[in-house]
Design a protein around this motif. Sequence first.
Motif, PDB file in Angstrom:
ATOM      1  N   THR A 121       0.831  -1.205   0.000  1.00 44.22           N
ATOM      2  CA  THR A 121       0.000   0.000   0.000  1.00 44.22           C
ATOM      3  C   THR A 121       0.865   1.254   0.000  1.00 44.22           C
ATOM      4  O   THR A 121       0.574   2.229  -0.697  1.00 44.22           O
ATOM      5  N   TYR A 125       1.102   3.997  -2.985  1.00 41.21           N
ATOM      6  CA  TYR A 125       0.719   5.375  -2.654  1.00 41.21           C
ATOM      7  C   TYR A 125       1.807   6.353  -3.101  1.00 41.21           C
ATOM      8  O   TYR A 125       1.520   7.390  -3.704  1.00 41.21           O
ATOM      9  N   GLU A 128       2.387   6.394  -7.087  1.00 41.14           N
ATOM     10  CA  GLU A 128       1.266   6.988  -7.799  1.00 41.14           C
ATOM     11  C   GLU A 128       1.011   8.439  -7.404  1.00 41.14           C
ATOM     12  O   GLU A 128      -0.022   9.000  -7.750  1.00 41.14           O
ATOM     13  N   VAL A 131      -1.864   8.467  -4.227  1.00 42.87           N
ATOM     14  CA  VAL A 131      -3.144   7.767  -4.446  1.00 42.87           C
ATOM     15  C   VAL A 131      -3.237   6.610  -3.458  1.00 42.87           C
ATOM     16  O   VAL A 131      -2.425   5.680  -3.500  1.00 42.87           O
ATOM     17  N   TYR A 132      -4.225   6.687  -2.565  1.00 46.21           N
ATOM     18  CA  TYR A 132      -4.415   5.615  -1.587  1.00 46.21           C
ATOM     19  C   TYR A 132      -5.448   4.628  -2.113  1.00 46.21           C
ATOM     20  O   TYR A 132      -6.590   4.987  -2.378  1.00 46.21           O
ATOM     21  N   ASP A 133      -5.028   3.385  -2.284  1.00 44.74           N
ATOM     22  CA  ASP A 133      -5.921   2.350  -2.806  1.00 44.74           C
ATOM     23  C   ASP A 133      -5.594   1.027  -2.117  1.00 44.74           C
ATOM     24  O   ASP A 133      -4.668   0.318  -2.532  1.00 44.74           O
ATOM     25  N   CYS A 136      -4.925  -2.281  -3.975  1.00 47.51           N
ATOM     26  CA  CYS A 136      -3.764  -2.480  -4.836  1.00 47.51           C
ATOM     27  C   CYS A 136      -2.916  -3.667  -4.405  1.00 47.51           C
ATOM     28  O   CYS A 136      -2.156  -4.215  -5.212  1.00 47.51           O
TER      29      CYS A 136
END
Length: 306
Positions: A121, A125, A128, A131-133, A136
């Motif tokens: 993560t 993050y 990208e 970008v918190y996803d 992933c």
Amino acid sequence: MLRLRCKAKNGTHMMQGLTLQSCVEELKSKVEELTGIPCDVQKIMVGFPPSSLDLRSGDSLQDYPIKSGDTLIVEEEKNKPRPQAKAAVPRAGAPPAKPHLEPGPTLARRVVPADNSCLFTSVFYAIEGGVYDPACAPEMRGLIAQIVASDPASYSEAVLGKSNEEYCAWIRRDDTWGGAIEVSILSKFYRCEICVVDTQTVRVDRFGEDAGYRKRVLLIYDGIHYDPLQREAPGSHAPPQTIFPAADDIILAQALELADEARRKRQFTDVNRFALRCMVCQTGLVGQAEAREHAKETGHTNFGEV
């Protein structure tokens, strides 16, 4: 001479230099000097039970039921806005005032969940651009497994600690933790230097340092958990910066300062002494070495921190 005690939230004060002929403005100014409560939002009470004084500008104190030795109770009127501070007028011949400087961007930790996938993560993050996803992690685990499976010569049992096939099945599971091997693979895949700052030893491990990559991301590691680092401006709505030039040594120094501050606050986990429990057979273990040995003997690899 009229001497009054001023009982405010920050203590009891003696007010000297006031006379019965003093005007209300002098009283309010003295109260502000002693208590820090601006004149416009003062609520001044006297007597018992205390009653509020309706102080009018220009009146003298002898127009009010106040006598020497009285205790004035001062509160701030919460329903009134505090007046804005006025800019000071410089004295003739005084040096020019220094301009007010807003605090600049600072490096900070962006906390991600401790769900066994914090490394993946955090890298996603940072790579990208903030970008918190959390979704992933399975994709990144699968990516690593594909890279390892495609190059069994480079990723042998001597490197992985298990056979190539066993490792690929192991890393795909959501209850396993990533570490140096995975950081190294992701650095090569993204063609980006990944710097991991350790809060226990206050050192930085640079993956991809000699590969000539032009960009860099930063992670902070406390012995168990990874978080990404980002540069953010206080009060700004601009997105944080997570990707930095690989030649930026200032950002590395700032990251080490952040790690040192965390070390002084004991914000790290000693992997040689922390308590673990095998979540398969419930055996209690101490430290990373015992956990590794237990995994070799039993095949159990699901551990939880006690």
